[in-house]
Design a protein around this motif. Structure first.
Motif, PDB file in Angstrom:
ATOM      1  N   GLN A  18      28.376   1.122  29.183  1.00  0.00           N
ATOM      2  CA  GLN A  18      29.289   0.258  28.433  1.00  0.00           C
ATOM      3  C   GLN A  18      30.717   0.796  28.504  1.00  0.00           C
ATOM      4  OE1 GLN A  18      28.396  -2.746  27.064  1.00  0.00           O
ATOM      5  NE2 GLN A  18      26.519  -2.286  28.163  1.00  0.00           N
ATOM      6  N   GLY A  19      31.140   1.061  29.736  1.00  0.00           N
ATOM      7  CA  GLY A  19      32.491   1.553  29.964  1.00  0.00           C
ATOM      8  C   GLY A  19      33.525   0.477  29.763  1.00  0.00           C
ATOM      9  N   ALA A  20      34.710   0.731  30.295  1.00  0.00           N
ATOM     10  CA  ALA A  20      35.851  -0.127  30.000  1.00  0.00           C
ATOM     11  C   ALA A  20      36.248  -1.019  31.163  1.00  0.00           C
ATOM     12  CB  ALA A  20      37.043   0.744  29.604  1.00  0.00           C
ATOM     13  N   VAL A  21      35.269  -1.501  31.956  1.00  0.00           N
ATOM     14  CA  VAL A  21      35.615  -2.367  33.073  1.00  0.00           C
ATOM     15  C   VAL A  21      35.365  -3.815  32.686  1.00  0.00           C
ATOM     16  CG1 VAL A  21      35.314  -2.741  35.550  1.00  0.00           C
ATOM     17  CG2 VAL A  21      34.874  -0.510  34.577  1.00  0.00           C
ATOM     18  N   ARG A  22      35.955  -4.250  31.615  1.00  0.00           N
ATOM     19  CA  ARG A  22      35.832  -5.617  31.116  1.00  0.00           C
ATOM     20  C   ARG A  22      34.367  -6.055  31.095  1.00  0.00           C
ATOM     21  NH1 ARG A  22      40.144  -9.120  34.401  1.00  0.00           N
ATOM     22  NH2 ARG A  22      39.594 -10.721  32.884  1.00  0.00           N
ATOM     23  N   PRO A  23      33.502  -5.334  30.342  1.00  0.00           N
ATOM     24  CA  PRO A  23      32.090  -5.670  30.350  1.00  0.00           C
ATOM     25  C   PRO A  23      31.816  -7.084  29.880  1.00  0.00           C
ATOM     26  CG  PRO A  23      32.604  -4.131  28.579  1.00  0.00           C
ATOM     27  CD  PRO A  23      33.808  -4.200  29.463  1.00  0.00           C
ATOM     28  N   ALA A  24      32.652  -7.623  29.006  1.00  0.00           N
ATOM     29  CA  ALA A  24      32.435  -8.994  28.542  1.00  0.00           C
ATOM     30  C   ALA A  24      32.554  -9.978  29.685  1.00  0.00           C
ATOM     31  CB  ALA A  24      33.451  -9.332  27.448  1.00  0.00           C
ATOM     32  N   LEU A  25      33.434  -9.682  30.665  1.00  0.00           N
ATOM     33  CA  LEU A  25      33.634 -10.585  31.794  1.00  0.00           C
ATOM     34  C   LEU A  25      32.675 -10.276  32.934  1.00  0.00           C
ATOM     35  CD1 LEU A  25      35.235 -12.771  33.282  1.00  0.00           C
ATOM     36  CD2 LEU A  25      36.841 -11.000  33.994  1.00  0.00           C
ATOM     37  N   LEU A  26      32.518  -8.962  33.240  1.00  0.00           N
ATOM     38  CA  LEU A  26      31.773  -8.595  34.432  1.00  0.00           C
ATOM     39  C   LEU A  26      30.281  -8.439  34.204  1.00  0.00           C
ATOM     40  CD1 LEU A  26      34.118  -5.949  36.056  1.00  0.00           C
ATOM     41  CD2 LEU A  26      33.796  -8.303  36.747  1.00  0.00           C
ATOM     42  N   LEU A  27      29.907  -7.876  33.088  1.00  0.00           N
ATOM     43  CA  LEU A  27      28.551  -7.390  32.961  1.00  0.00           C
ATOM     44  C   LEU A  27      27.738  -8.088  31.888  1.00  0.00           C
ATOM     45  CD1 LEU A  27      29.519  -3.648  33.267  1.00  0.00           C
ATOM     46  CD2 LEU A  27      28.695  -5.149  35.059  1.00  0.00           C
ATOM     47  N   GLY A  30      25.858 -11.359  30.184  1.00  0.00           N
ATOM     48  CA  GLY A  30      25.310 -12.651  30.557  1.00  0.00           C
ATOM     49  C   GLY A  30      24.582 -12.640  31.877  1.00  0.00           C
ATOM     50  N   ALA A  31      24.058 -13.829  32.227  1.00  0.00           N
ATOM     51  CA  ALA A  31      23.241 -13.965  33.428  1.00  0.00           C
ATOM     52  C   ALA A  31      24.028 -13.673  34.695  1.00  0.00           C
ATOM     53  CB  ALA A  31      22.649 -15.370  33.483  1.00  0.00           C
ATOM     54  N   ALA A  32      25.281 -14.131  34.767  1.00  0.00           N
ATOM     55  CA  ALA A  32      26.072 -13.953  35.985  1.00  0.00           C
ATOM     56  C   ALA A  32      26.279 -12.477  36.298  1.00  0.00           C
ATOM     57  CB  ALA A  32      27.414 -14.659  35.853  1.00  0.00           C
ATOM     58  N   GLY A  33      26.596 -11.676  35.290  1.00  0.00           N
ATOM     59  CA  GLY A  33      26.805 -10.252  35.515  1.00  0.00           C
ATOM     60  C   GLY A  33      25.546  -9.544  35.960  1.00  0.00           C
ATOM     61  N   ALA A  34      24.402  -9.916  35.358  1.00  0.00           N
ATOM     62  CA  ALA A  34      23.135  -9.299  35.739  1.00  0.00           C
ATOM     63  C   ALA A  34      22.785  -9.632  37.188  1.00  0.00           C
ATOM     64  CB  ALA A  34      22.027  -9.770  34.797  1.00  0.00           C
ATOM     65  N   VAL A  35      22.982 -10.886  37.580  1.00  0.00           N
ATOM     66  CA  VAL A  35      22.669 -11.301  38.950  1.00  0.00           C
ATOM     67  C   VAL A  35      23.655 -10.686  39.932  1.00  0.00           C
ATOM     68  CG1 VAL A  35      22.545 -13.289  40.503  1.00  0.00           C
ATOM     69  CG2 VAL A  35      21.514 -13.413  38.248  1.00  0.00           C
ATOM     70  N   ALA A  36      24.924 -10.570  39.555  1.00  0.00           N
ATOM     71  CA  ALA A  36      25.927  -9.982  40.439  1.00  0.00           C
ATOM     72  C   ALA A  36      25.533  -8.567  40.848  1.00  0.00           C
ATOM     73  CB  ALA A  36      27.292  -9.968  39.758  1.00  0.00           C
ATOM     74  N   LEU A  37      24.992  -7.799  39.922  1.00  0.00           N
ATOM     75  CA  LEU A  37      24.628  -6.416  40.220  1.00  0.00           C
ATOM     76  C   LEU A  37      23.235  -6.286  40.819  1.00  0.00           C
ATOM     77  CD1 LEU A  37      26.029  -4.450  37.154  1.00  0.00           C
ATOM     78  CD2 LEU A  37      26.739  -4.236  39.530  1.00  0.00           C
ATOM     79  N   GLY A  38      22.302  -7.124  40.369  1.00  0.00           N
ATOM     80  CA  GLY A  38      20.921  -6.928  40.777  1.00  0.00           C
ATOM     81  C   GLY A  38      20.240  -8.064  41.501  1.00  0.00           C
ATOM     82  N   GLY A  39      20.917  -9.197  41.708  1.00  0.00           N
ATOM     83  CA  GLY A  39      20.304 -10.324  42.380  1.00  0.00           C
ATOM     84  C   GLY A  39      19.573 -11.246  41.422  1.00  0.00           C
ATOM     85  N   ASP A  79      37.143 -10.601  38.776  1.00  0.00           N
ATOM     86  CA  ASP A  79      36.089 -11.354  38.103  1.00  0.00           C
ATOM     87  C   ASP A  79      34.723 -10.972  38.666  1.00  0.00           C
ATOM     88  OD1 ASP A  79      35.639 -12.796  40.450  1.00  0.00           O
ATOM     89  OD2 ASP A  79      36.866 -14.485  39.832  1.00  0.00           O
ATOM     90  N   VAL A  80      33.704 -11.620  38.153  1.00  0.00           N
ATOM     91  CA  VAL A  80      32.343 -11.260  38.491  1.00  0.00           C
ATOM     92  C   VAL A  80      32.023 -11.521  39.964  1.00  0.00           C
ATOM     93  CG1 VAL A  80      31.307 -13.497  37.915  1.00  0.00           C
ATOM     94  CG2 VAL A  80      29.982 -11.406  37.604  1.00  0.00           C
ATOM     95  N   TYR A  81      32.739 -12.430  40.612  1.00  0.00           N
ATOM     96  CA  TYR A  81      32.438 -12.757  42.003  1.00  0.00           C
ATOM     97  C   TYR A  81      32.942 -11.684  42.964  1.00  0.00           C
ATOM     98  CZ  TYR A  81      30.986 -17.050  39.885  1.00  0.00           C
ATOM     99  OH  TYR A  81      30.328 -17.946  39.095  1.00  0.00           O
ATOM    100  N   HIS A  82      33.981 -10.965  42.598  1.00  0.00           N
ATOM    101  CA  HIS A  82      34.401  -9.799  43.382  1.00  0.00           C
ATOM    102  C   HIS A  82      33.309  -8.725  43.329  1.00  0.00           C
ATOM    103  CE1 HIS A  82      38.157 -11.905  42.612  1.00  0.00           C
ATOM    104  NE2 HIS A  82      38.706 -11.220  43.599  1.00  0.00           N
ATOM    105  N   LEU A  83      32.762  -8.512  42.148  1.00  0.00           N
ATOM    106  CA  LEU A  83      31.674  -7.551  41.989  1.00  0.00           C
ATOM    107  C   LEU A  83      30.452  -7.980  42.794  1.00  0.00           C
ATOM    108  CD1 LEU A  83      30.313  -5.132  40.604  1.00  0.00           C
ATOM    109  CD2 LEU A  83      29.808  -6.640  38.673  1.00  0.00           C
ATOM    110  N   ALA A  84      30.116  -9.276  42.735  1.00  0.00           N
ATOM    111  CA  ALA A  84      28.949  -9.784  43.457  1.00  0.00           C
ATOM    112  C   ALA A  84      29.115  -9.587  44.960  1.00  0.00           C
ATOM    113  CB  ALA A  84      28.739 -11.264  43.141  1.00  0.00           C
ATOM    114  N   TYR A  85      30.314  -9.823  45.489  1.00  0.00           N
ATOM    115  CA  TYR A  85      30.527  -9.649  46.932  1.00  0.00           C
ATOM    116  C   TYR A  85      30.337  -8.193  47.326  1.00  0.00           C
ATOM    117  CZ  TYR A  85      32.241 -10.893  51.553  1.00  0.00           C
ATOM    118  OH  TYR A  85      32.319 -11.139  52.901  1.00  0.00           O
ATOM    119  N   LEU A  86      30.873  -7.281  46.519  1.00  0.00           N
ATOM    120  CA  LEU A  86      30.725  -5.862  46.825  1.00  0.00           C
ATOM    121  C   LEU A  86      29.258  -5.433  46.769  1.00  0.00           C
ATOM    122  CD1 LEU A  86      33.746  -4.391  44.818  1.00  0.00           C
ATOM    123  CD2 LEU A  86      33.579  -4.663  47.300  1.00  0.00           C
ATOM    124  N   ALA A  87      28.493  -6.031  45.867  1.00  0.00           N
ATOM    125  CA  ALA A  87      27.103  -5.628  45.678  1.00  0.00           C
ATOM    126  C   ALA A  87      26.158  -6.245  46.700  1.00  0.00           C
ATOM    127  CB  ALA A  87      26.635  -5.992  44.266  1.00  0.00           C
ATOM    128  N   GLY A  88      26.476  -7.463  47.198  1.00  0.00           N
ATOM    129  CA  GLY A  88      25.521  -8.116  48.079  1.00  0.00           C
ATOM    130  C   GLY A  88      26.088  -9.130  49.039  1.00  0.00           C
TER     131      GLY A  88
END
Length: 311
Positions: free
Chosen positions: A220-229, A231-240, A47-56
């Motif tokens: 727009q690859g195939a890493v579940r962009p609807a879940l990870l990337l 909306g606001a949560a996905g944008a913040v997960a990658l960029g703060g 989910d998006v929180y795994h991505l957020a931890y890896l990013a920051g």
């Protein structure tokens, strides 16, 4: 041959210094090389929180949860940056810990919510889950490497000590060797501290997952962009929080910079906040142009005149 161990003093010093430098170089460089050797990871992050931890790290996880909750109306942000809980409890453990931290009449700031989330069981569970998935290290994986480095420094320290005692007993000059022994002792102590430190870090697999997610966000690859990337949560997960889609909310959520406070008693200058003492009325301004909102205060011992805070 009357040289100690058949090696002259200058030769021993040169080889001893080179050996210390080589072990130190391996200690510093090899972990960085290992981190950059990211394996390809084309699977889906849970989910998006795994991505957020890896990013920051934990702070980015908390920021992502705040963004998700604000986006869904479960957190409210006022113009002063205070975040208060609203609505029902979210189902996700990370979001629930952040939501709980924002409860109460005054709520909390982004900084306080980050601190509470970092200490929560939900964050510990997330770290443990990512460690099991091979995305994070637990600290034990690097212990054999740091143990080897420590042993190398101990061996060099012992060799140098024996050479020092032998040379001194034969009346040889050992001043430079003594300095190298001090260096070796310091490096050994540092290696021992590093070995004993338990630190969570990103594995090459985790770095690969993060790189793949960032690439997918652009292509727009195939890493579940609807879940990870999306909306606001996905944008913040990658960029703060600076990447939150609403600029006004983004500015309210980002914690203000807090410079080191120097000696008190001076007047407030442009852009700085006023320190506690007498209160400014709503709408009055500090010298230099920074405004004092209702409830903020002027510098210690100063009064609020018609022109604002200051001397």
């Amino acid at each position: 041959m009357d040289e100690t161990w058949g090696i002259s003093g200058p030769q021993f010093l040169a080889w001893y210094g080179i050996a210390l430098a080589l072990v130190l170089a391996v200690q510093v460089v090899w972990p960085r090389v290992a981190r950059t050797r990211a394996v390809e990871h084309t699977g889906e992050l849970p989910d998006v929180y795994h991505l957020a931890y890896l990013a920051g790290g934990p702070e980015r996880v908390a920021d992502t949860a705040i963004a998700a909750l604000v986006d869904r109306g479960l957190l409210r942000v006022n113009s002063e940056g205070l975040v208060t809980a609203a609505g029902k409890h979210p189902w996700h453990k990370i979001e629930r810990s952040v939501h709980e931290g924002a409860k109460g009449a005054k709520g909390g700031t982004t900084r306080s919510l980050r601190a509470k989330a970092a200490r929560s069981k939900a964050m510990s569970d997330l770290e443990a889950e990512m460690q099991r998935a091979g995305l994070l290290t637990s600290g034990s994986e690097a212990r054999p490497f740091h143990t080897t480095i420590l042993l190398a420094f101990l061996v060099l320290l012992a060799i140098g000590a024996v050479r020092f005692v032998t040379g001194a007993s034969h009346g040889r000059p050992v001043g430079w060797l003594f300095l190298l022994l001090v260096v070796a002792l310091v490096l050994t102590v540092v290696a021992s501290v590093v070995r004993g430190r338990k630190r969570v870090g990103i594995t090459p697999r985790g770095q690969g997952a993060l790189t793949h997610a960032r690439f997918s966000s652009r292509t727009q690859g195939a890493v579940r962009p609807a879940l990870l990337l999306a909306g606001a949560a996905g944008a913040v997960a990658l960029g703060g929080l600076a990447m939150y889609p609403d600029d006004e909310l983004s500015a309210a959520l980002i914690p203000p910079f807090q410079p080191f406070a120097g000696s008190g008693g001076g007047s407030s200058s442009g852009g700085s906040s006023c320190s506690t003492s007498s209160s400014c009325s709503s709408g009055s301004s500090c010298s230099g142009g920074s405004s004092c909102s209702s409830g903020s205060s002027c510098s210690s011992g100063s009064s609020c005149g018609g022109g604002g805070c200051g001397g």
